[in-house]
Design a protein around this motif. Structure first.
Motif, short mmCIF file in Angstrom:
data_model
loop_
_atom_site.label_atom_id
_atom_site.label_comp_id
_atom_site.label_asym_id
_atom_site.label_seq_id
_atom_site.Cartn_x
_atom_site.Cartn_y
_atom_site.Cartn_z
N VAL A 67 47.37 -13.67 34.42
CA VAL A 67 47.70 -13.15 35.76
C VAL A 67 48.33 -11.77 35.64
O VAL A 67 48.05 -10.87 36.44
N SER A 239 46.89 -8.43 43.31
CA SER A 239 47.18 -9.11 42.06
C SER A 239 48.66 -9.46 41.93
O SER A 239 49.01 -10.48 41.33
N SER A 242 49.30 -12.75 43.47
CA SER A 242 48.91 -13.84 42.57
C SER A 242 49.97 -14.08 41.50
O SER A 242 50.29 -15.23 41.17
N ARG A 245 53.07 -15.67 43.10
CA ARG A 245 52.80 -17.08 43.38
C ARG A 245 52.85 -17.90 42.09
O ARG A 245 53.41 -19.01 42.06
N GLU A 265 40.96 -23.45 39.35
CA GLU A 265 40.28 -22.18 39.55
C GLU A 265 39.15 -22.00 38.53
O GLU A 265 38.11 -21.40 38.85
N SER A 379 48.11 -10.30 51.38
CA SER A 379 48.98 -10.60 50.25
C SER A 379 50.27 -11.28 50.70
O SER A 379 50.76 -12.22 50.05
N TYR A 382 49.48 -14.77 51.41
CA TYR A 382 49.20 -15.49 50.17
C TYR A 382 50.50 -15.96 49.50
O TYR A 382 50.63 -17.13 49.11
#
Length: 435
Positions: A67, A239, A242, A245, A265, A379, A382
């Protein structure tokens, strides 16, 4: 003066300009799909191999490094290669070569600078995470340069070269992963993954015959600052969301939860890999559609996004029918925790696929403010959905929160594209440079 033809096109057999254009488009998209297939297979095999070799907790550590690489990759794309694709797709060869030298040099510089930071941070962290991040820091220059060559080839309409480059990476991965499995550590797998990418990056230099010019990175950033810095913020918000998270999920639920999400995923890996590298194909094609038939841009974007969303839903439906025995064979111990996330992860990928159609249109239009606005909203949704869901219902709640957020973000992307298309009739925005 003989007109230039696209890859695979024979000027002597061209029946009409319209037919020639369609064949050229199909040819470029076909190489794009082939390249993404090669990339998808490599990413899928790496993820599966590491998951089976390390188990769910160590795989979670590897996923955090993965990530983090995604964040750095998007920094490089925003500053170096996204402006290249928007402004030099289909440009004359001399102009393209000069831009590629500066763009790839910028990508290499980003990898060197951030790689040094990761190396120092990894050496200071220690524990399980430290060696993985130190290894990532060493490998970042090669990883980012390989990605820069792919963007450069698609900007030139030479998708075949990008495909061959990814195949070289995939072939180099095989012996590297075997060696890493014998060592048996997360850092060894990160080094194997990055070293094989560096081999492909070296081959990209041979393919293009262009030497990356790190010394001209500052000039490139100055020339492209009107797009580059907005794309940087847009990409990093994507990104970075992500990464936040993933780290938040690890803190709230545990590192094993990160491995479970990554496992789910991986089952949708072909579509996630396409989404990550979609701008390699779609933005140059959307830019060509805009120049040649601007009234068709909206339809092109709708077909693009709708097709991806439908394909993701079909794949997710097939995964629901997968027997547990086959799932255990693919993911090992990770399967049981990942299987319950298939439905929400599928919906999230379908929503993201739908949104990428609108995103490609906004990039082609050079509507950087609108695309930035859309990405920041998506984002924020998210992160809040993923972490809020984790706090309420653990790993499953996080997956459903992300699915809801992704679908909502897709709607905003399409609203912004509709507004941008209306504005263009009154205020055309020239974006293609040839010098």
């Amino acid at each position: 003066m003989t007109p230039m033809t696209s890859e695979g096109e024979n000027p002597q057999t061209t029946a009409s300009p319209a037919g020639s254009a369609k064949r050229a488009l199909v040819g470029r998209l076909s190489w794009g799909l082939a390249d993404q297939a090669a990339s998808s297979i490599s990413n899928f095999v790496v993820g599966i191999y590491v998951a089976r070799s390390l188990g769910v907790t160590a795989f979670g550590v590897f996923s955090l490094a993965w990530v983090t690489y995604g964040v750095v990759l998007n920094v490089s794309r925003g500053l170096a290669t996204d402006p290249l694709v928007v402004r030099f797709s289909g440009a004359p060869d001399a102009s393209w070569r000069g831009a590629v030298a500066r763009s790839s040099g910028t990508a290499l510089g980003v990898g060197t600078a951030i790689g040094a930071v990761c190396l120092v941070a990894g050496l200071g962290l220690g524990g399980r995470l430290g060696p993985a991040f130190a290894a990532l820091g060493v490998m970042l220059p090669g990883l980012l340069l390989q990605d820069a060559w792919r963007f450069s080839f698609f900007a030139a309409g030479a998708g075949r070269k990008a495909f061959v480059n990814d195949v070289v990476w995939g072939v180099a991965l095989v012996p590297a992963m075997v060696v890493a499995a014998r060592v048996g550590s997360v850092a060894a797998f990160v080094l194997a993954w990055g070293a094989s990418a560096t081999v492909a990056a070296g081959y990209g230099y041979l393919q293009s015959g262009i030497r990356p010019r790190m010394a001209e990175a500052r000039g490139w950033l100055r020339e492209q600052r009107d797009l580059g810095y907005r794309y940087l913020v847009e990409n990093v918000s994507l990104s970075g969301a992500s990464q936040l998270r993933a780290y938040g999920l690890g803190a709230i639920v545990g590192v094993g939860a990160v491995g479970a999400v990554r496992g789910a995923e991986l089952l949708l890996g072909p579509f996630l890999a396409v989404l990550m590298g979609l701008s390699l194909v779609t933005v140059p094609e959307a830019a060509r559609v805009l120049r040649q038939a601007p009234q068709r841009l909206g339809k092109f974007c709708l077909l693009l996004g709708g097709g991806q969303a439908a394909a993701a839903l079909l794949w997710g439906g097939a995964l629901q029918l997968m027997p547990d025995r086959l799932g255990e064979f693919v993911l090992g111990d990770v399967w049981h925790s990942a299987a319950q996330l298939i439905v929400p992860v599928t919906l999230a990928v379908a929503g993201a696929g739908l949104g990428t159609g609108a995103a490609a249109g906004l990039r082609a239009l050079g509507a950087a403010r609108r695309s930035l606005r859309s990405q920041l909203f998506a984002s924020a949704c998210y992160v809040s959905g993923g972490l809020g869901g984790a706090a309420v219902a653990g790993t499953v709640g996080s997956a459903w929160g992300v699915a809801t957020a992704t679908v909502s973000g897709s709607a905003v992307w399409w609203l912004q594209l509709r507004s941008a298309l209306r504005e263009r009739h009154h205020h055309p925005i020239p974006e293609v440079r040839t010098s």
